[in-house]
Scaffold this motif. Structure first.
Motif, PDB file in Angstrom:
ATOM      1  N   GLN A  98       0.831  -1.206   0.000  1.00  0.00           N
ATOM      2  CA  GLN A  98       0.000   0.000   0.000  1.00  0.00           C
ATOM      3  C   GLN A  98       0.863   1.251   0.000  1.00  0.00           C
ATOM      4  O   GLN A  98       0.504   2.278  -0.580  1.00  0.00           O
ATOM      5  CB  GLN A  98      -0.918   0.007   1.221  1.00  0.00           C
ATOM      6  CG  GLN A  98      -2.085  -0.958   1.083  1.00  0.00           C
ATOM      7  CD  GLN A  98      -2.999  -0.941   2.279  1.00  0.00           C
ATOM      8  OE1 GLN A  98      -2.626  -0.442   3.341  1.00  0.00           O
ATOM      9  NE2 GLN A  98      -4.184  -1.500   2.129  1.00  0.00           N
ATOM     10  N   TYR A 101       2.683   1.086  -3.734  1.00  0.00           N
ATOM     11  CA  TYR A 101       1.811   1.169  -4.910  1.00  0.00           C
ATOM     12  C   TYR A 101       0.410   1.583  -4.469  1.00  0.00           C
ATOM     13  O   TYR A 101      -0.554   0.843  -4.620  1.00  0.00           O
ATOM     14  CB  TYR A 101       1.781  -0.170  -5.655  1.00  0.00           C
ATOM     15  CG  TYR A 101       3.159  -0.742  -5.879  1.00  0.00           C
ATOM     16  CD1 TYR A 101       4.032  -0.120  -6.786  1.00  0.00           C
ATOM     17  CD2 TYR A 101       3.609  -1.841  -5.158  1.00  0.00           C
ATOM     18  CE1 TYR A 101       5.316  -0.604  -6.959  1.00  0.00           C
ATOM     19  CE2 TYR A 101       4.891  -2.331  -5.341  1.00  0.00           C
ATOM     20  CZ  TYR A 101       5.750  -1.710  -6.243  1.00  0.00           C
ATOM     21  OH  TYR A 101       7.007  -2.173  -6.413  1.00  0.00           O
ATOM     22  N   ARG A 102       0.358   2.781  -3.911  1.00  0.00           N
ATOM     23  CA  ARG A 102      -0.878   3.282  -3.318  1.00  0.00           C
ATOM     24  C   ARG A 102      -2.043   3.252  -4.287  1.00  0.00           C
ATOM     25  O   ARG A 102      -3.133   2.799  -3.962  1.00  0.00           O
ATOM     26  CB  ARG A 102      -0.640   4.706  -2.827  1.00  0.00           C
ATOM     27  CG  ARG A 102      -1.741   5.262  -1.963  1.00  0.00           C
ATOM     28  CD  ARG A 102      -1.363   6.649  -1.453  1.00  0.00           C
ATOM     29  NE  ARG A 102      -2.472   7.251  -0.746  1.00  0.00           N
ATOM     30  CZ  ARG A 102      -2.725   7.017   0.528  1.00  0.00           C
ATOM     31  NH1 ARG A 102      -1.960   6.218   1.223  1.00  0.00           N
ATOM     32  NH2 ARG A 102      -3.764   7.593   1.110  1.00  0.00           N
ATOM     33  N   GLY A 103      -1.797   3.728  -5.497  1.00  0.00           N
ATOM     34  CA  GLY A 103      -2.865   3.786  -6.495  1.00  0.00           C
ATOM     35  C   GLY A 103      -3.345   2.404  -6.876  1.00  0.00           C
ATOM     36  O   GLY A 103      -4.551   2.149  -6.936  1.00  0.00           O
ATOM     37  N   MET A 105      -3.110  -0.388  -5.209  1.00  0.00           N
ATOM     38  CA  MET A 105      -3.702  -1.143  -4.106  1.00  0.00           C
ATOM     39  C   MET A 105      -5.055  -0.587  -3.660  1.00  0.00           C
ATOM     40  O   MET A 105      -5.750  -1.174  -2.848  1.00  0.00           O
ATOM     41  CB  MET A 105      -2.755  -1.166  -2.905  1.00  0.00           C
ATOM     42  CG  MET A 105      -1.511  -1.985  -3.113  1.00  0.00           C
ATOM     43  SD  MET A 105      -1.863  -3.705  -3.451  1.00  0.00           S
ATOM     44  CE  MET A 105      -2.370  -4.261  -1.821  1.00  0.00           C
ATOM     45  N   ARG A 106      -5.397   0.566  -4.200  1.00  0.00           N
ATOM     46  CA  ARG A 106      -6.660   1.203  -3.834  1.00  0.00           C
ATOM     47  C   ARG A 106      -7.853   0.279  -4.033  1.00  0.00           C
ATOM     48  O   ARG A 106      -8.032  -0.272  -5.112  1.00  0.00           O
ATOM     49  CB  ARG A 106      -6.814   2.457  -4.686  1.00  0.00           C
ATOM     50  CG  ARG A 106      -8.056   3.264  -4.443  1.00  0.00           C
ATOM     51  CD  ARG A 106      -8.042   4.517  -5.290  1.00  0.00           C
ATOM     52  NE  ARG A 106      -6.965   5.424  -4.878  1.00  0.00           N
ATOM     53  CZ  ARG A 106      -6.998   6.166  -3.789  1.00  0.00           C
ATOM     54  NH1 ARG A 106      -8.051   6.131  -2.988  1.00  0.00           N
ATOM     55  NH2 ARG A 106      -5.996   6.959  -3.482  1.00  0.00           N
ATOM     56  N   GLY A 107      -8.625   0.112  -2.998  1.00  0.00           N
ATOM     57  CA  GLY A 107      -9.855  -0.653  -3.117  1.00  0.00           C
ATOM     58  C   GLY A 107      -9.667  -2.158  -3.161  1.00  0.00           C
ATOM     59  O   GLY A 107     -10.624  -2.895  -3.311  1.00  0.00           O
ATOM     60  N   LYS A 108      -8.425  -2.620  -3.048  1.00  0.00           N
ATOM     61  CA  LYS A 108      -8.204  -4.066  -3.052  1.00  0.00           C
ATOM     62  C   LYS A 108      -8.383  -4.628  -1.639  1.00  0.00           C
ATOM     63  O   LYS A 108      -8.241  -3.908  -0.657  1.00  0.00           O
ATOM     64  CB  LYS A 108      -6.775  -4.362  -3.513  1.00  0.00           C
ATOM     65  CG  LYS A 108      -6.385  -3.662  -4.792  1.00  0.00           C
ATOM     66  CD  LYS A 108      -6.599  -4.548  -5.986  1.00  0.00           C
ATOM     67  CE  LYS A 108      -6.077  -3.913  -7.254  1.00  0.00           C
ATOM     68  NZ  LYS A 108      -6.703  -2.648  -7.627  1.00  0.00           N
TER      69      LYS A 108
ATOM     70  N   ASN C 242     -14.156  -0.062   0.234  1.00  0.00           N
ATOM     71  CA  ASN C 242     -12.844   0.305   0.760  1.00  0.00           C
ATOM     72  C   ASN C 242     -11.962   0.919  -0.322  1.00  0.00           C
ATOM     73  O   ASN C 242     -10.757   0.848  -0.270  1.00  0.00           O
ATOM     74  CB  ASN C 242     -12.168  -0.905   1.396  1.00  0.00           C
ATOM     75  CG  ASN C 242     -11.994  -2.030   0.392  1.00  0.00           C
ATOM     76  OD1 ASN C 242     -12.507  -1.952  -0.727  1.00  0.00           O
ATOM     77  ND2 ASN C 242     -11.267  -3.057   0.769  1.00  0.00           N
ATOM     78  N   TYR C 243     -12.613   1.519  -1.319  1.00  0.00           N
ATOM     79  CA  TYR C 243     -11.870   2.139  -2.400  1.00  0.00           C
ATOM     80  C   TYR C 243     -10.923   3.209  -1.867  1.00  0.00           C
ATOM     81  O   TYR C 243      -9.784   3.314  -2.291  1.00  0.00           O
ATOM     82  CB  TYR C 243     -12.840   2.754  -3.417  1.00  0.00           C
ATOM     83  CG  TYR C 243     -12.145   3.404  -4.578  1.00  0.00           C
ATOM     84  CD1 TYR C 243     -11.613   2.630  -5.616  1.00  0.00           C
ATOM     85  CD2 TYR C 243     -12.000   4.783  -4.652  1.00  0.00           C
ATOM     86  CE1 TYR C 243     -10.961   3.216  -6.674  1.00  0.00           C
ATOM     87  CE2 TYR C 243     -11.345   5.372  -5.717  1.00  0.00           C
ATOM     88  CZ  TYR C 243     -10.828   4.584  -6.734  1.00  0.00           C
ATOM     89  OH  TYR C 243     -10.173   5.170  -7.779  1.00  0.00           O
ATOM     90  N   TYR C 245      -8.587   4.829   1.040  1.00  0.00           N
ATOM     91  CA  TYR C 245      -7.867   4.450   2.248  1.00  0.00           C
ATOM     92  C   TYR C 245      -8.498   5.180   3.429  1.00  0.00           C
ATOM     93  O   TYR C 245      -9.038   6.272   3.273  1.00  0.00           O
ATOM     94  CB  TYR C 245      -6.397   4.832   2.119  1.00  0.00           C
ATOM     95  CG  TYR C 245      -5.646   3.938   1.163  1.00  0.00           C
ATOM     96  CD1 TYR C 245      -5.310   2.651   1.529  1.00  0.00           C
ATOM     97  CD2 TYR C 245      -5.294   4.382  -0.101  1.00  0.00           C
ATOM     98  CE1 TYR C 245      -4.626   1.825   0.653  1.00  0.00           C
ATOM     99  CE2 TYR C 245      -4.613   3.564  -0.982  1.00  0.00           C
ATOM    100  CZ  TYR C 245      -4.275   2.276  -0.610  1.00  0.00           C
ATOM    101  OH  TYR C 245      -3.612   1.453  -1.466  1.00  0.00           O
TER     102      TYR C 245
END
Lengths: 408, 229, 278, 122
Positions: A98, A101-103, A105-108, C242-243, C245
């Motif tokens: 996270q 690779y914040r973008g 991992m978003r919503g995963k 949870n899109y 953070y």
């Protein structure tokens, strides 16, 4: 000012009372114990990267706790934002992803099962759709090139998806440009077969399912119940050779009063080779003392490790998944440190080491910790978790260790 | 001067005011007359921005309404605007607290003129005394304009006489007054100007002395002509 | 300061009922501690001195008594529920009672030579003072009640709890008195937003009556949807709840909350200045 | 001073007339102080503006006079006073004659009746 006295009184009472409360709260240290590892054998350095997470329960109070060899942190000591970020309970591998690779991992999901990575890419594969509609239709596959930051997103239909009520992705691996998925499929029509373990291969270039193999069908006889679940634990984001399941069967019995109860019958370990799709099974007789739990097995390479209680302590057994053979000789023995009843065993393999945490019902030493060097086949750390700084009479407390992580 | 220019007001589909215009000058008593439901109270509410209007404008000394307007215009509605559990003294204290233009000397004078007891609770006042107290709250403000909604209705004859005395006294000298009534007899000699309303419009608007001098008619005569049609 | 005068006035209007509420709360809670503690001591005596149950066995069966336990009894939850109900009811009454009755006090309030929005602020301030006042009194009561428990039950039979522990064990109290100051501001910030939106809806109703009631409900629902939109939208378009953070979600909600509060105050200002009707 | 006014004649004219009657009858003496405008409005229950107008009119007719800030007084001008008296008498006689003429009564008979009535009432 005289006529404002009521307003003034209320305001002053509020400021003093609420203010005092938050000031004392802020400066007060909690009375919970600090936990330390007391080693009977080995070097504390070898467990410096070990982090136990769980719940500390005292009377009716409970809060999260994270224990390392350096410190004990209670969730109330975390800042609000750390609490928000769930930092106690998120696996370090996910946290790292996270961060990097914040973008992507978003919503995963915050779970390592659906994510795999190698040097070049991160892949995510899961059943698309939300949890409410319970509609199984397609897999969504997302791929991130770590160097170029290019994302590839596509969906593929789950073959024969109409047959299934629910499909759960248990493991994802990235092998030779193909995504390999191990799933547990729950059938809609549960006459005989309740669940199936599938291995899917998805070609990333063609964006197609190129293989759908039923690895195992859980068929059940009458008056039997069974449960099929994945057992080995640990960080599975990097390549892992095997995905291991356990099937327990239960016989429905009737006691003398006519009440039904279940008796555990045969169990079976099912290990899926991620590369070849080959399956190794190991029957486990009911008398073998395994804790039937999702985290009592660990896989390292092609070897599966688990504990077996033998009355005096534990044997650490090794099962060669390639040969489908149990090594008769235990790789090492662990002494039982205390006569306290065992609550839970957790085993993880990391860097050719086996980490074992055994939670017992004891307030003096609520857990035993072992580290075994798998190459040398010997125990390198043997220790106990002990509370320090138990203030006042405190009375009973309980420590539940829900999980532990080995930071790399 | 209060200028009411072409104001319109609807309640639902019903048009209550349909373009009402008149002016009320300082130093004059202007009387809004209309049979019940003619929108008299609505006009006063509109002047005080107690109800929105759907058209037209209202100017007080050439300015639109704003919060300081309430230091220039006092409105005395037909019910007392204080909490029933307050005593007269508390009600006066409340006014003194909020209005720079509250004239305590005048208030005390009115109190003795109306023979009201400061310790009495508003809820226990007689109808007449309630009306007087209500009047006191407006009259004790050093405002340029006073609006009164039906100051004489529903109270006993002696209270009416006492209230009528106010109109010829120094208490309203030099101020502009707008009162509403549906019954003119008592006060015909007290007023300068009449605005006759019906069906949401101004039918006629005149000075009483001019009417008498030029047409030899009484206000009631005109009302009869207007409302009998 | 007319605002302060109005706050003082509003507080004084409610003070009698408020004192009654405080009184009921104090009496009931303290009585609850005394009654429950004495009952427990009675049980202890019965079991240990008459039935000769060993102490350990008794404790095994019944457990120790603690303040946390007591806070979940009717003696505590009753008056607290009453206070909550009364204040919820008062949220509406604080406006509507100015219109009701033959002494229509709203005439006077609207004719005060001060910005009308001050009425809005004074009413909201009053509500908050009353809520926080109850919280403050509860915080003062807890140590006192602890003391009573200590006096009645001997050490071996009670769990000594700090104020924070009592609050956490009660379950519900940590909503009003979160242990972290930031959470305190978040909870009361959300409370403030809800009250501001509700007041705006009431002003809609007071301005346009029946039609306004409809508008008010629409406004309230819109604000709720807007506030929940980050979750609803991500759920709707299928990217999952949870899109965002958690800390992003926090900042988004904070921004949305501020927008909702600002918009509500702007709308209220407009309504109370131009559209309200007596 | 207290009076009922009719509603169809301007009130200020009715006020002036009352003053004139009282002057003619000697109830108001030359130079006598009269009530202020507001006092008058209050006594008669009339609009203060009307009282003001009546006083203004009377000043123009020289019935009353005001020296600087002193209260107004009844005129001392004999000629004006005489005129008021004569005006009222003439007015009364006029209206009497207007009323009696249609009946066609001989003047002597009328005078006799007037004398008799006058004595009775006095």
């Amino acid at each position: 000012m005289g006529k404002y006295w009521k307003l003034l009184t209320i305001s002053v009472v509020i400021v003093i009372s609420v203010g005092t409360f938050y000031i004392t709260t802020a400066i007060a240290e909690n009375s919970y114990p600090d936990f330390k590892f007391k080693l009977e054998k080995g070097d504390i350095k070898d467990i410096q990267n070990l982090k136990l997470v769980g719940d500390y329960i005292h009377g009716m109070n409970g809060e999260g706790v994270a224990i390392t060899s350096n410190d004990t942190v209670y969730s109330s000591e975390l800042s609000y934002f750390s609490q928000l970020n769930n930092s106690f309970y998120t696996e370090p591998a996910i946290q790292q992803l996270q961060k990097d690779y914040r973008g992507f991992m978003r919503g995963k999901t915050w779970h390592t099962a659906t994510i795999s990575q190698d040097e070049e890419q991160v892949v995510y594969a899961n059943v698309k759709g939300n949890d409410f509609t319970n509609k199984v239709k397609e897999f969504e596959i997302e791929l991130l090139n770590k160097k170029t930051n290019n994302k590839t997103i596509f969906t593929v239909d789950i073959p024969h998806h109409e047959k299934y009520n629910y499909v759960n992705v248990e493991n994802v691996n990235l092998i030779d440009g193909k995504v390999k998925l191990v799933t547990l499929n729950y059938l809609r029509n549960q006459d005989q077969t309740q669940e199936e373990i599938h291995l899917f291969q998805i070609d990333l270039k063609k964006q197609k399912v190129i293989e759908n193999k039923v690895i195992y069908s859980n068929t059940v006889q009458k008056q039997q119940n069974s449960s099929l679940y994945r057992v080995e634990s640990g960080n599975t984001t990097s390549f892992n050779h095997y995905t291991v399941f356990m099937k327990d069967t239960f016989k429905e019995m009737k006691d003398e009063y006519g009440n039904y109860y279940e008796e555990i019958g045969e169990s079976e370990l099912i290990a899926v080779n991620m590369q070849t799709g080959k399956v190794a099974t190991l029957p486990i007789p009911p008398e073998l003392d395994l804790m039937r739990d999702g985290s009592t097995f660990a896989v390292s390479g092609s070897k599966l490790y688990f504990l077996q209680a033998d009355g005096k302590g534990y044997e650490v057994l090794e099962y060669d998944l390639e040969k489908a053979a149990l090594n008769k000789k235990p790789i090492t023995q662990l002494p039982q440190s205390d006569s306290a009843p065992v609550m839970r065993r957790q085993v993880k393999a990391e860097n050719n080491k086996l980490y074992i945490v055994i939670q017992v019902q004891s307030q003096k030493a609520p857990a035993d910790v072992y580290v075994i060097d798998l190459k040398k086949q010997q125990t390198i750390v043997e220790g106990k978790l002990v509370p320090e700084k138990i203030t006042n009479d405190a009375g009973g407390y309980e420590l539940y260790i829900n999980d532990f992580y080995v930071n790399e | 001067m209060i200028e009411v220019r072409d104001i319109k007001k609807k309640f639902g589909r019903k048009k209550v005011l349909n373009g009402v215009s008149f002016t009320a000058n300082k130093g004059e008593i202007t009387c809004l007359i209309g049979i019940n439901g003619a929108g008299k109270t609505t006009i006063l509410n509109a002047i005080m921005a107690l109800t929105p209007i759907s058209g037209g404008e209202i100017l007080i000394n050439g300015e639109k309404l704003h919060k300081e307007t309430y230091e220039r215009v006092a409105f005395i509605p037909d019910a007392i605007t204080m909490l029933p559990q307050m005593t007269i003294a508390e009600a006066m204290e409340f006014m003194k607290d909020f209005y720079k233009k509250w004239n305590q000397k005048r208030a005390d004078e009115l109190l003795s003129f109306f023979r009201l007891k400061p310790e009495e609770r508003i809820s226990s006042l007689s109808k007449g005394n309630t009306a007087k107290m209500n009047l006191l709250l407006g009259l004790a403000l050093d405002v340029e304009f006073l609006l009164m909604d039906e100051p004489f209705s529903g109270i006993d004859i002696f209270s009416r006489e006492q209230i009528a005395e106010v109109f010829t006294s120094h208490l309203i000298e030099g101020r502009g007054v707008i009162i509403t009534t549906h019954e003119i007899n008592d006060i015909e000699h007290l007023i300068d100007k009449v605005v006759l309303l019906d069906d949401g419009i101004v039918i006629k608007d005149f000075h009483t002395e001019e009417l008498r001098a030029q047409e030899g008619k009484s206000v009631v005569d005109v009302m009869r002509e207007v409302y009998r049609q | 300061m007319n605002y302060l005068k109005l706050v003082n006035f509003e507080v004084n209007r409610f003070i009698k009922i408020y004192i009654v509420l405080l009184g009921i709360t104090m009496v009931s809670q303290i009585a609850g501690v005394i009654v429950k503690a004495n009952q427990y001591v009675g049980d202890v005596n019965q079991a240990i001195y008459e039935e000769l149950t060993p102490k350990a066995e008794f404790l095994e069966m019944y457990g120790q008594i603690s303040m946390g336990m007591l806070t979940r009894s009717m003696w505590f939850t009753g008056p607290i529920a009453l206070c909550i109900a009364a204040l919820l009811f008062y949220l509406f009454l604080i406006w509507y009672r100015d219109w009701f009755g033959k002494n229509t006090f709203i005439y006077r309030l609207l004719m005060l030579p001060t910005a009308r929005l001050n009425l809005f602020w004074s009413k909201i301030t009053t509500i908050f003072l009353m809520v926080l006042g109850l919280v403050a009194v509860q915080l003062l009561l807890l140590p006192l009640e602890n003391l009573f428990l200590r006096m009645i039950v001997s050490k071996d039979f009670r769990t000594e709890l700090s104020i924070i522990q009592i609050i956490e064990q009660s379950g519900y109290m940590s909503v009003f008195i979160p242990t972290q100051l930031l959470e305190f501001f978040i909870n009361y910030g959300i409370g403030f937003m809800v009250v501001v939106v509700l007041f705006t809806a009431i002003l809609f109703e007071r301005s346009f009556r029946f039609k306004g009631m409809f508008l008010g409900i629409v406004y309230g629902v819109s604000c709720t949807l807007l506030f929940l939109s980050p979750i609803l939208i991500t759920e709707l378009i299928g990217v999952g709840a949870n899109y965002f953070y958690p800390n992003e979600l926090f900042l988004i909600e904070l921004a949305l909350g501020l927008i909702i509060v600002a918009a509500s105050i702007y709308v209220s200002h407009f309504l109370i200045k131009r559209k309200i009707t007596v | 001073m207290r009076a009922n006014f009719n509603n169809r004649d301007p009130v200020y004219i009715q006020v002036i007339r009352q003053f004139k009657e009282k002057i003619a009858a000697g109830m108001l003496e030359p130079g006598q102080e009269i009530p202020s405008r507001r006092e008058l409005a209050n006594q008669l229950k009339i609009n203060p503006n009307t009282a003001q107008r009546a006083y203004k009119e009377m000043e123009e007719q020289k019935l009353i006079f005001t020296e600087r800030n002193n209260p107004s007084r009844i005129t001392k001008d004999e000629a004006v006073l005489r005129d008021v008296r004569e005006e009222l008498i003439a007015e009364a006689v006029n209206s009497f004659v207007t009323a009696v003429r249609p009946i066609n009564v001989p003047l002597n008979e009328v005078i006799g009746m007037i004398e008799k009535k006058y004595k009775e009432e006095a």
